[in-house]
Scaffold this motif. Structure first.
Motif, PDB file in Angstrom:
ATOM      1  N   ASP A 102     -73.974 -42.470   6.763  1.00  0.00           N
ATOM      2  CA  ASP A 102     -75.421 -42.247   6.863  1.00  0.00           C
ATOM      3  C   ASP A 102     -76.033 -43.016   5.706  1.00  0.00           C
ATOM      4  OD1 ASP A 102     -78.078 -41.335   6.652  1.00  0.00           O
ATOM      5  OD2 ASP A 102     -77.542 -39.431   7.581  1.00  0.00           O
ATOM      6  N   PHE A 103     -76.668 -44.150   6.009  1.00  0.00           N
ATOM      7  CA  PHE A 103     -77.190 -45.025   4.971  1.00  0.00           C
ATOM      8  C   PHE A 103     -78.347 -44.393   4.213  1.00  0.00           C
ATOM      9  CE2 PHE A 103     -75.728 -48.570   7.991  1.00  0.00           C
ATOM     10  CZ  PHE A 103     -74.427 -48.491   7.513  1.00  0.00           C
ATOM     11  N   LYS A 104     -79.197 -43.632   4.879  1.00  0.00           N
ATOM     12  CA  LYS A 104     -80.343 -43.004   4.203  1.00  0.00           C
ATOM     13  C   LYS A 104     -79.889 -41.957   3.201  1.00  0.00           C
ATOM     14  CE  LYS A 104     -84.043 -43.929   7.310  1.00  0.00           C
ATOM     15  NZ  LYS A 104     -85.328 -44.256   6.830  1.00  0.00           N
ATOM     16  N   LYS A 105     -78.921 -41.126   3.594  1.00  0.00           N
ATOM     17  CA  LYS A 105     -78.412 -40.087   2.704  1.00  0.00           C
ATOM     18  C   LYS A 105     -77.380 -40.630   1.714  1.00  0.00           C
ATOM     19  CE  LYS A 105     -78.941 -36.279   5.986  1.00  0.00           C
ATOM     20  NZ  LYS A 105     -78.198 -35.284   6.778  1.00  0.00           N
ATOM     21  N   GLY A 106     -76.825 -41.800   2.013  1.00  0.00           N
ATOM     22  CA  GLY A 106     -75.790 -42.379   1.155  1.00  0.00           C
ATOM     23  C   GLY A 106     -74.463 -41.659   1.278  1.00  0.00           C
ATOM     24  N   THR A 107     -74.174 -41.147   2.480  1.00  0.00           N
ATOM     25  CA  THR A 107     -72.935 -40.404   2.673  1.00  0.00           C
ATOM     26  C   THR A 107     -71.979 -41.136   3.615  1.00  0.00           C
ATOM     27  OG1 THR A 107     -73.872 -39.149   4.513  1.00  0.00           O
ATOM     28  CG2 THR A 107     -74.062 -38.173   2.319  1.00  0.00           C
ATOM     29  N   CYS A 108     -70.729 -40.783   3.475  1.00  0.00           N
ATOM     30  CA  CYS A 108     -69.664 -41.317   4.326  1.00  0.00           C
ATOM     31  C   CYS A 108     -68.590 -40.242   4.416  1.00  0.00           C
ATOM     32  CB  CYS A 108     -69.094 -42.585   3.698  1.00  0.00           C
ATOM     33  SG  CYS A 108     -67.589 -43.181   4.484  1.00  0.00           S
ATOM     34  N   TYR A 109     -68.128 -39.965   5.616  1.00  0.00           N
ATOM     35  CA  TYR A 109     -67.034 -39.018   5.787  1.00  0.00           C
ATOM     36  C   TYR A 109     -66.176 -39.424   6.979  1.00  0.00           C
ATOM     37  CZ  TYR A 109     -69.293 -36.861   9.797  1.00  0.00           C
ATOM     38  OH  TYR A 109     -69.847 -36.652  11.030  1.00  0.00           O
ATOM     39  N   TYR A 110     -64.962 -38.932   6.968  1.00  0.00           N
ATOM     40  CA  TYR A 110     -64.066 -39.100   8.114  1.00  0.00           C
ATOM     41  C   TYR A 110     -63.281 -37.819   8.296  1.00  0.00           C
ATOM     42  CZ  TYR A 110     -60.551 -40.249   4.541  1.00  0.00           C
ATOM     43  OH  TYR A 110     -59.725 -40.223   3.460  1.00  0.00           O
ATOM     44  N   TRP A 111     -62.724 -37.645   9.475  1.00  0.00           N
ATOM     45  CA  TRP A 111     -62.000 -36.430   9.799  1.00  0.00           C
ATOM     46  C   TRP A 111     -60.521 -36.575   9.454  1.00  0.00           C
ATOM     47  CZ3 TRP A 111     -64.688 -32.239  10.841  1.00  0.00           C
ATOM     48  CH2 TRP A 111     -65.987 -32.382  11.322  1.00  0.00           C
ATOM     49  N   SER A 112     -59.896 -35.472   9.055  1.00  0.00           N
ATOM     50  CA  SER A 112     -58.458 -35.465   8.777  1.00  0.00           C
ATOM     51  C   SER A 112     -57.702 -35.741  10.078  1.00  0.00           C
ATOM     52  CB  SER A 112     -58.039 -34.111   8.193  1.00  0.00           C
ATOM     53  OG  SER A 112     -58.297 -33.080   9.125  1.00  0.00           O
ATOM     54  N   LYS A 113     -56.423 -36.041   9.964  1.00  0.00           N
ATOM     55  CA  LYS A 113     -55.623 -36.386  11.144  1.00  0.00           C
ATOM     56  C   LYS A 113     -55.622 -35.270  12.191  1.00  0.00           C
ATOM     57  CE  LYS A 113     -52.523 -39.728   9.147  1.00  0.00           C
ATOM     58  NZ  LYS A 113     -51.152 -40.137   8.935  1.00  0.00           N
ATOM     59  N   ASP A 114     -55.631 -34.020  11.734  1.00  0.00           N
ATOM     60  CA  ASP A 114     -55.633 -32.920  12.698  1.00  0.00           C
ATOM     61  C   ASP A 114     -57.042 -32.557  13.168  1.00  0.00           C
ATOM     62  OD1 ASP A 114     -56.668 -31.605  10.506  1.00  0.00           O
ATOM     63  OD2 ASP A 114     -55.054 -30.140  10.353  1.00  0.00           O
ATOM     64  N   GLY A 115     -58.064 -33.228  12.627  1.00  0.00           N
ATOM     65  CA  GLY A 115     -59.441 -33.025  13.068  1.00  0.00           C
ATOM     66  C   GLY A 115     -60.098 -31.763  12.554  1.00  0.00           C
ATOM     67  N   SER A 116     -59.477 -31.094  11.590  1.00  0.00           N
ATOM     68  CA  SER A 116     -60.018 -29.816  11.117  1.00  0.00           C
ATOM     69  C   SER A 116     -60.833 -29.927   9.828  1.00  0.00           C
ATOM     70  CB  SER A 116     -58.885 -28.824  10.906  1.00  0.00           C
ATOM     71  OG  SER A 116     -58.039 -29.284   9.866  1.00  0.00           O
ATOM     72  N   THR A 117     -60.692 -31.036   9.104  1.00  0.00           N
ATOM     73  CA  THR A 117     -61.332 -31.154   7.799  1.00  0.00           C
ATOM     74  C   THR A 117     -62.151 -32.425   7.705  1.00  0.00           C
ATOM     75  OG1 THR A 117     -59.403 -30.039   6.846  1.00  0.00           O
ATOM     76  CG2 THR A 117     -60.897 -31.112   5.310  1.00  0.00           C
ATOM     77  N   LYS A 118     -63.351 -32.302   7.160  1.00  0.00           N
ATOM     78  CA  LYS A 118     -64.219 -33.445   6.889  1.00  0.00           C
ATOM     79  C   LYS A 118     -63.890 -33.946   5.485  1.00  0.00           C
ATOM     80  CE  LYS A 118     -68.775 -33.460   8.594  1.00  0.00           C
ATOM     81  NZ  LYS A 118     -70.203 -33.141   8.463  1.00  0.00           N
ATOM     82  N   ILE A 119     -63.547 -35.231   5.356  1.00  0.00           N
ATOM     83  CA  ILE A 119     -63.171 -35.817   4.067  1.00  0.00           C
ATOM     84  C   ILE A 119     -64.242 -36.824   3.654  1.00  0.00           C
ATOM     85  CG2 ILE A 119     -61.421 -37.157   2.838  1.00  0.00           C
ATOM     86  CD1 ILE A 119     -59.408 -36.108   5.004  1.00  0.00           C
TER      87      ILE A 119
END
Length: 121
Positions: A102-119
């Motif tokens: 999200d360029f406006k908020k300056g954030t970046c995240y991806y999901w863990s391999k099992d899809g349960s955690t936002k990193i």
């Protein structure tokens, strides 16, 4: 003389190790506004791993987005280079089923391999 040969071999091995873990750019894509660039890369040692013909897109890699100033806006791992397709939006970008920026908020995240955690990137 033997001492210098050992030192020379150690220097060669160390240089090879540094080069093996360097990154090779697989592709670059500029967003429609021309303000951001997605860089898809993989570690050089994966070039020496035996793969079937036509399977180079099966390598694990990374997707990084930079702005026009060269600032890193975040990087996320992808399990296969062929899954690294960046989809641009008005205020960000995403790699489907992997993560988003999200360029406006300056954030970046991806999901863990099992899809349960936002990193966070």
């Amino acid at each position: 003389m033997f001492k210098y040969a050992i030192i020379f071999l150690l220097v060669i091995v160390l240089c090879g190790c540094f080069l093996a873990f360097d990154r090779i750019v697989y592709s670059k894509e500029i967003d429609p506004t021309g303000n951001y660039t997605a860089i898809v890369s993989y570690e050089a040692y994966l070039s020496f791993v035996a793969m079937s013909p036509g399977s180079s897109g099966d390598k694990a890699g990374f997707v990084k987005i930079i702005n026009n100033n060269g600032d890193n806006l975040g990087e996320m791992p992808v399990e296969m280079l062929q899954l690294s397709r960046v989809m641009w939006s008005k205020n960000g970008a995403r790699v489907p089923m992997i993560g988003e920026w999200d360029f406006k908020k300056g954030t970046c995240y991806y999901w863990s391999k099992d899809g349960s955690t936002k990193i966070l990137c």
